[in-house]
Design a protein around this motif. Sequence first.
Motif, PDB file in Angstrom:
ATOM      1  N   ASN A  84       0.812  -1.223   0.000  1.00  0.00           N
ATOM      2  CA  ASN A  84       0.000   0.000   0.000  1.00  0.00           C
ATOM      3  C   ASN A  84       0.844   1.272   0.000  1.00  0.00           C
ATOM      4  O   ASN A  84       0.303   2.376  -0.020  1.00  0.00           O
ATOM      5  N   GLN A  85       2.165   1.129   0.035  1.00  0.00           N
ATOM      6  CA  GLN A  85       3.060   2.281  -0.019  1.00  0.00           C
ATOM      7  C   GLN A  85       3.788   2.378  -1.364  1.00  0.00           C
ATOM      8  O   GLN A  85       4.679   3.214  -1.527  1.00  0.00           O
ATOM      9  N   ARG A  86       3.393   1.557  -2.323  1.00  0.00           N
ATOM     10  CA  ARG A  86       4.076   1.528  -3.624  1.00  0.00           C
ATOM     11  C   ARG A  86       3.629   2.696  -4.498  1.00  0.00           C
ATOM     12  O   ARG A  86       2.533   3.248  -4.332  1.00  0.00           O
ATOM     13  N   LYS A  87       4.473   3.041  -5.503  1.00  0.00           N
ATOM     14  CA  LYS A  87       4.242   4.210  -6.358  1.00  0.00           C
ATOM     15  C   LYS A  87       4.308   3.826  -7.830  1.00  0.00           C
ATOM     16  O   LYS A  87       4.817   2.767  -8.186  1.00  0.00           O
ATOM     17  N   GLY A  88       3.792   4.721  -8.671  1.00  0.00           N
ATOM     18  CA  GLY A  88       3.703   4.461 -10.099  1.00  0.00           C
ATOM     19  C   GLY A  88       4.957   4.833 -10.866  1.00  0.00           C
ATOM     20  O   GLY A  88       5.955   5.302 -10.305  1.00  0.00           O
TER      21      GLY A  88
END
Length: 417
Positions: free
Chosen positions: A15-19
Amino acid sequence: MSQSTEFALCEVPTNQRKGLMSIFLVLFSFTFFTGTMFAGGEIGMSFSFLDMLWISVLGNVLLAIYAAALAFISSRSGLNAVLMGRFCFGEVGSKLSDLILGFAELGWYAWGTATLAISLCTLLGWPEWVKYPLMVLLGLGFCITALVGFKGLNLLSRFSVPLMMVLLVVSMTKATQHAGGWPGLLGIEPGHSMSWSVAITIVFGTFASGATQATNWSRLSRSGKVAIASSFLSFFAGNGLMIIAGGWCAIVYQNADIVDVMMLQGLSVVAIIMLCLNLWTIQGPTIYNVSAAACNLVRTDRRRSVTLLSAIAGILLAVAGMSDMLVPFLKLLGSIIPPIGGVIMADFWVGHRGRYPQLNEITLPNFNLQGLLAYAIGAVFACASPWVAPIVGILVAAVAYVVLGLCGMRCRGEQRK
């Protein structure tokens, strides 16, 4: 941003990942480093224009593949290189990679701090003694962005990268005009000599440490595809542009110092802006990398305190004269750092079959002799190789890891709690 959200000692949760764009902009700005232009300048003075382009393409393709391969593993595991080192080197053995990677980034931080201080004194006509207090001020100032964490780095890169690209295009255009256009540029003969293998090693060495520690951000990628794409594109395009820009101008002016070149072009004010923006952009991620390695070394999640202490160490190195050691430093990095990545990749795909267990669910041995010996073998071969040292180091270390595993040299396996 609180220190706990930096995940200094654990996996990054999904849930802390980025694009793609967020990861790409930080990594792309990370490769926009004036030091790479100085290295490109050394190559430019030793080769014709077309040879310089080929060397840049080959070196940066190899570097980008290396960065993307590690980025995929970091994205899948949520771990950076220093944490992955615990699996292949052991709990205590991983401190070896922490020291090597931390020192490499600390050296870059010291070089950037010293170079900007010296260049500002030259450009502004200040007395030479001013460079020392300036190094202290700049070294402390650079770490402010890193203390903010990913958000600060992302915000700064959105402003500095486009401006830096414009400045480079202006400088390369002026250099081409000064050479008499394309015919004149293509006809300039090199004034120095350097082998292709050394040149490619220098290209790879400029960001061998950076590509290994770019896992600090690629592990934030939302997917493996995002990690691969952002890493490959940023290292190939960003580092490639820096090498080409430095080499392009050096061919014309036979001067590897991009600041001197811009002064010859009548761009003194532009040179000041470029140096300040560029080094502020890169010094933040650099000292962030140092703190990540140091946090794993001493097993603490107090990243901000460690970042400040690391910046002070970098200042001391800058004052000691790190600015004069660029080319030997790059050759060293191109030999001793890539084998770490080779061992990590072999351990992940062969030793763990493409999936690490959770760090908090296992007990790791203090020393993994298989990984440590494989690294040592890869580093020795890289240092002694007359061919491209980084590639030799990666391949030899990876093969040695597999062979040692087959021979039963692993100290002891992981034990589940």
